[in-house]
Motif scaffolding. Structure first.
Motif, PDB file in Angstrom:
ATOM      1  N   SER A  22       0.830  -1.203   0.000  1.00 34.36           N
ATOM      2  CA  SER A  22       0.000   0.000   0.000  1.00 34.36           C
ATOM      3  C   SER A  22       0.867   1.256   0.000  1.00 34.36           C
ATOM      4  O   SER A  22       0.610   2.200  -0.748  1.00 34.36           O
ATOM      5  CB  SER A  22      -0.929  -0.008   1.216  1.00 34.36           C
ATOM      6  OG  SER A  22      -1.713   1.157   1.245  1.00 34.36           O
ATOM      7  N   TRP A  52      -2.265  -5.558 -13.513  1.00 32.35           N
ATOM      8  CA  TRP A  52      -3.124  -5.405 -12.332  1.00 32.35           C
ATOM      9  C   TRP A  52      -4.510  -4.963 -12.783  1.00 32.35           C
ATOM     10  O   TRP A  52      -4.653  -4.069 -13.612  1.00 32.35           O
ATOM     11  CB  TRP A  52      -2.553  -4.355 -11.391  1.00 32.35           C
ATOM     12  CG  TRP A  52      -1.311  -4.748 -10.665  1.00 32.35           C
ATOM     13  CD1 TRP A  52      -0.193  -5.313 -11.182  1.00 32.35           C
ATOM     14  CD2 TRP A  52      -1.052  -4.551  -9.279  1.00 32.35           C
ATOM     15  NE1 TRP A  52       0.751  -5.478 -10.212  1.00 32.35           N
ATOM     16  CE2 TRP A  52       0.248  -5.021  -9.025  1.00 32.35           C
ATOM     17  CE3 TRP A  52      -1.788  -4.029  -8.238  1.00 32.35           C
ATOM     18  CZ2 TRP A  52       0.827  -4.980  -7.776  1.00 32.35           C
ATOM     19  CZ3 TRP A  52      -1.207  -3.973  -6.976  1.00 32.35           C
ATOM     20  CH2 TRP A  52       0.077  -4.461  -6.753  1.00 32.35           C
ATOM     21  N   LYS A  53      -5.518  -5.549 -12.188  1.00 35.53           N
ATOM     22  CA  LYS A  53      -6.892  -5.112 -12.436  1.00 35.53           C
ATOM     23  C   LYS A  53      -7.155  -3.854 -11.608  1.00 35.53           C
ATOM     24  O   LYS A  53      -6.565  -3.664 -10.544  1.00 35.53           O
ATOM     25  CB  LYS A  53      -7.872  -6.208 -12.046  1.00 35.53           C
ATOM     26  CG  LYS A  53      -7.774  -7.429 -12.917  1.00 35.53           C
ATOM     27  CD  LYS A  53      -8.795  -8.460 -12.514  1.00 35.53           C
ATOM     28  CE  LYS A  53      -8.690  -9.672 -13.423  1.00 35.53           C
ATOM     29  NZ  LYS A  53      -9.648 -10.699 -13.054  1.00 35.53           N
ATOM     30  N   SER A  55      -9.600  -3.123  -9.706  1.00 36.65           N
ATOM     31  CA  SER A  55     -10.070  -3.446  -8.350  1.00 36.65           C
ATOM     32  C   SER A  55      -8.906  -3.872  -7.453  1.00 36.65           C
ATOM     33  O   SER A  55      -8.913  -3.603  -6.251  1.00 36.65           O
ATOM     34  CB  SER A  55     -11.121  -4.555  -8.404  1.00 36.65           C
ATOM     35  OG  SER A  55     -10.570  -5.726  -8.975  1.00 36.65           O
ATOM     36  N   ARG A  56      -7.900  -4.509  -8.045  1.00 32.75           N
ATOM     37  CA  ARG A  56      -6.718  -4.929  -7.278  1.00 32.75           C
ATOM     38  C   ARG A  56      -5.937  -3.703  -6.814  1.00 32.75           C
ATOM     39  O   ARG A  56      -5.479  -3.628  -5.678  1.00 32.75           O
ATOM     40  CB  ARG A  56      -5.835  -5.830  -8.153  1.00 32.75           C
ATOM     41  CG  ARG A  56      -4.621  -6.370  -7.467  1.00 32.75           C
ATOM     42  CD  ARG A  56      -5.000  -7.548  -6.655  1.00 32.75           C
ATOM     43  NE  ARG A  56      -3.826  -8.165  -6.064  1.00 32.75           N
ATOM     44  CZ  ARG A  56      -3.871  -8.940  -5.017  1.00 32.75           C
ATOM     45  NH1 ARG A  56      -5.031  -9.217  -4.471  1.00 32.75           N
ATOM     46  NH2 ARG A  56      -2.797  -9.455  -4.521  1.00 32.75           N
ATOM     47  N   LYS A  58      -7.124  -0.713  -6.316  1.00 28.76           N
ATOM     48  CA  LYS A  58      -7.934  -0.064  -5.280  1.00 28.76           C
ATOM     49  C   LYS A  58      -7.802  -0.797  -3.947  1.00 28.76           C
ATOM     50  O   LYS A  58      -7.625  -0.153  -2.900  1.00 28.76           O
ATOM     51  CB  LYS A  58      -9.397  -0.024  -5.711  1.00 28.76           C
ATOM     52  CG  LYS A  58     -10.313   0.625  -4.715  1.00 28.76           C
ATOM     53  CD  LYS A  58     -11.751   0.579  -5.218  1.00 28.76           C
ATOM     54  CE  LYS A  58     -12.698   1.110  -4.177  1.00 28.76           C
ATOM     55  NZ  LYS A  58     -14.091   0.989  -4.581  1.00 28.76           N
ATOM     56  N   ASP A  59      -7.877  -2.124  -3.963  1.00 32.04           N
ATOM     57  CA  ASP A  59      -7.787  -2.900  -2.729  1.00 32.04           C
ATOM     58  C   ASP A  59      -6.425  -2.741  -2.056  1.00 32.04           C
ATOM     59  O   ASP A  59      -6.337  -2.614  -0.832  1.00 32.04           O
ATOM     60  CB  ASP A  59      -8.062  -4.375  -2.999  1.00 32.04           C
ATOM     61  CG  ASP A  59      -9.515  -4.646  -3.362  1.00 32.04           C
ATOM     62  OD1 ASP A  59     -10.366  -3.772  -3.079  1.00 32.04           O
ATOM     63  OD2 ASP A  59      -9.792  -5.717  -3.930  1.00 32.04           O
ATOM     64  N   VAL A  60      -5.361  -2.723  -2.847  1.00 26.05           N
ATOM     65  CA  VAL A  60      -4.025  -2.553  -2.277  1.00 26.05           C
ATOM     66  C   VAL A  60      -3.852  -1.118  -1.784  1.00 26.05           C
ATOM     67  O   VAL A  60      -3.268  -0.874  -0.725  1.00 26.05           O
ATOM     68  CB  VAL A  60      -2.940  -2.938  -3.295  1.00 26.05           C
ATOM     69  CG1 VAL A  60      -1.552  -2.590  -2.779  1.00 26.05           C
ATOM     70  CG2 VAL A  60      -3.030  -4.421  -3.614  1.00 26.05           C
ATOM     71  N   VAL A  67      -7.254  -8.844   1.175  1.00 26.27           N
ATOM     72  CA  VAL A  67      -6.329  -9.018   0.065  1.00 26.27           C
ATOM     73  C   VAL A  67      -5.036  -9.646   0.555  1.00 26.27           C
ATOM     74  O   VAL A  67      -4.503  -9.272   1.591  1.00 26.27           O
ATOM     75  CB  VAL A  67      -6.021  -7.643  -0.583  1.00 26.27           C
ATOM     76  CG1 VAL A  67      -4.937  -7.760  -1.623  1.00 26.27           C
ATOM     77  CG2 VAL A  67      -7.269  -7.055  -1.171  1.00 26.27           C
ATOM     78  N   ILE A  69      -1.163 -10.215  -0.699  1.00 25.85           N
ATOM     79  CA  ILE A  69      -0.188  -9.749  -1.678  1.00 25.85           C
ATOM     80  C   ILE A  69       0.729 -10.906  -2.066  1.00 25.85           C
ATOM     81  O   ILE A  69       1.263 -11.588  -1.199  1.00 25.85           O
ATOM     82  CB  ILE A  69       0.644  -8.584  -1.101  1.00 25.85           C
ATOM     83  CG1 ILE A  69      -0.245  -7.370  -0.855  1.00 25.85           C
ATOM     84  CG2 ILE A  69       1.795  -8.206  -2.005  1.00 25.85           C
ATOM     85  CD1 ILE A  69      -0.814  -6.777  -2.114  1.00 25.85           C
ATOM     86  N   ARG A  70       0.887 -11.088  -3.353  1.00 22.67           N
ATOM     87  CA  ARG A  70       1.809 -12.107  -3.835  1.00 22.67           C
ATOM     88  C   ARG A  70       3.211 -11.514  -3.896  1.00 22.67           C
ATOM     89  O   ARG A  70       3.386 -10.306  -4.085  1.00 22.67           O
ATOM     90  CB  ARG A  70       1.364 -12.596  -5.217  1.00 22.67           C
ATOM     91  CG  ARG A  70       0.019 -13.322  -5.171  1.00 22.67           C
ATOM     92  CD  ARG A  70      -0.379 -13.862  -6.532  1.00 22.67           C
ATOM     93  NE  ARG A  70      -0.665 -12.808  -7.504  1.00 22.67           N
ATOM     94  CZ  ARG A  70      -1.857 -12.234  -7.657  1.00 22.67           C
ATOM     95  NH1 ARG A  70      -2.861 -12.579  -6.871  1.00 22.67           N
ATOM     96  NH2 ARG A  70      -2.034 -11.309  -8.566  1.00 22.67           N
ATOM     97  N   GLU A  73       4.096  -9.432  -6.946  1.00 20.12           N
ATOM     98  CA  GLU A  73       3.490  -8.099  -6.954  1.00 20.12           C
ATOM     99  C   GLU A  73       4.325  -7.135  -6.124  1.00 20.12           C
ATOM    100  O   GLU A  73       4.575  -5.995  -6.536  1.00 20.12           O
ATOM    101  CB  GLU A  73       2.069  -8.159  -6.404  1.00 20.12           C
ATOM    102  CG  GLU A  73       1.088  -8.875  -7.287  1.00 20.12           C
ATOM    103  CD  GLU A  73      -0.275  -9.039  -6.647  1.00 20.12           C
ATOM    104  OE1 GLU A  73      -1.261  -9.096  -7.406  1.00 20.12           O
ATOM    105  OE2 GLU A  73      -0.363  -9.121  -5.404  1.00 20.12           O
TER     106      GLU A  73
END
Length: 141
Positions: A22, A52-53, A55-56, A58-60, A67, A69-70, A73
């Motif tokens: 984040s 990255w999508k 929504s991804r 935004k979530d991060v 969520v 995190i891989r 990423e």
């Protein structure tokens, strides 16, 4: 280690990774323009984070606890932030020094043209030069 403590340690690790991601994504976004919406920041980030999508992102950005995190990423974000921090400070410092020098010349020019008419601009220029000199140190400008 018990199963419960392993799950707790894993949750703490994923939370730390999410917080780091984040923070990195916010650094990647930068300051933005005044009045820029968060939605437009997400669009801008989407252009940098190709796989990255939205929504991804935004979530991060909001560090949604649902969520996970891989590792790839996190590495991608670190790699995108890394070059920004390496060597950029010296270039930015030199750019700031040249800007301060131009502002000082601008101030002199306005005073020579018509000091009374351009007094607000001269005053604003002096303020900017003073702030920049405070950042750079008086001897460097």
């Amino acid at each position: 280690m018990s199963e419960k403590s392993e799950i707790s340690a894993e949750a703490m690790t994923s939370e730390v990774a999410l917080r780091e991601a984040s923070n990195l994504i916010r650094q990647l976004a930068g300051d933005g323009c005044p009045g820029e919406s968060v939605k437009s920041i997400f669009w801008r980030l989407g252009r940098q984070l190709k796989n990255w999508k939205p929504s991804r992102i935004k979530d991060v950005w909001y560090a949604d606890p649902r969520v996970a995190i891989r590792g790839e990423e996190l590495e991608q974000l670190r790699a995108l932030i890394g070059p920004r921090n390496d060597g950029a400070t010296l270039d930015e410092l030199n750019e700031l020094r040249s800007t301060v020098a131009r502002l000082a010349r601008y101030e002199d020019l306005l005073e020579r043209i018509d000091a009374e008419f351009f007094s607000p601009e001269v005053s604003a220029t002096r303020d900017h030069v003073g702030q920049a000199r405070g950042l750079l140190g008086k001897s460097s400008v």
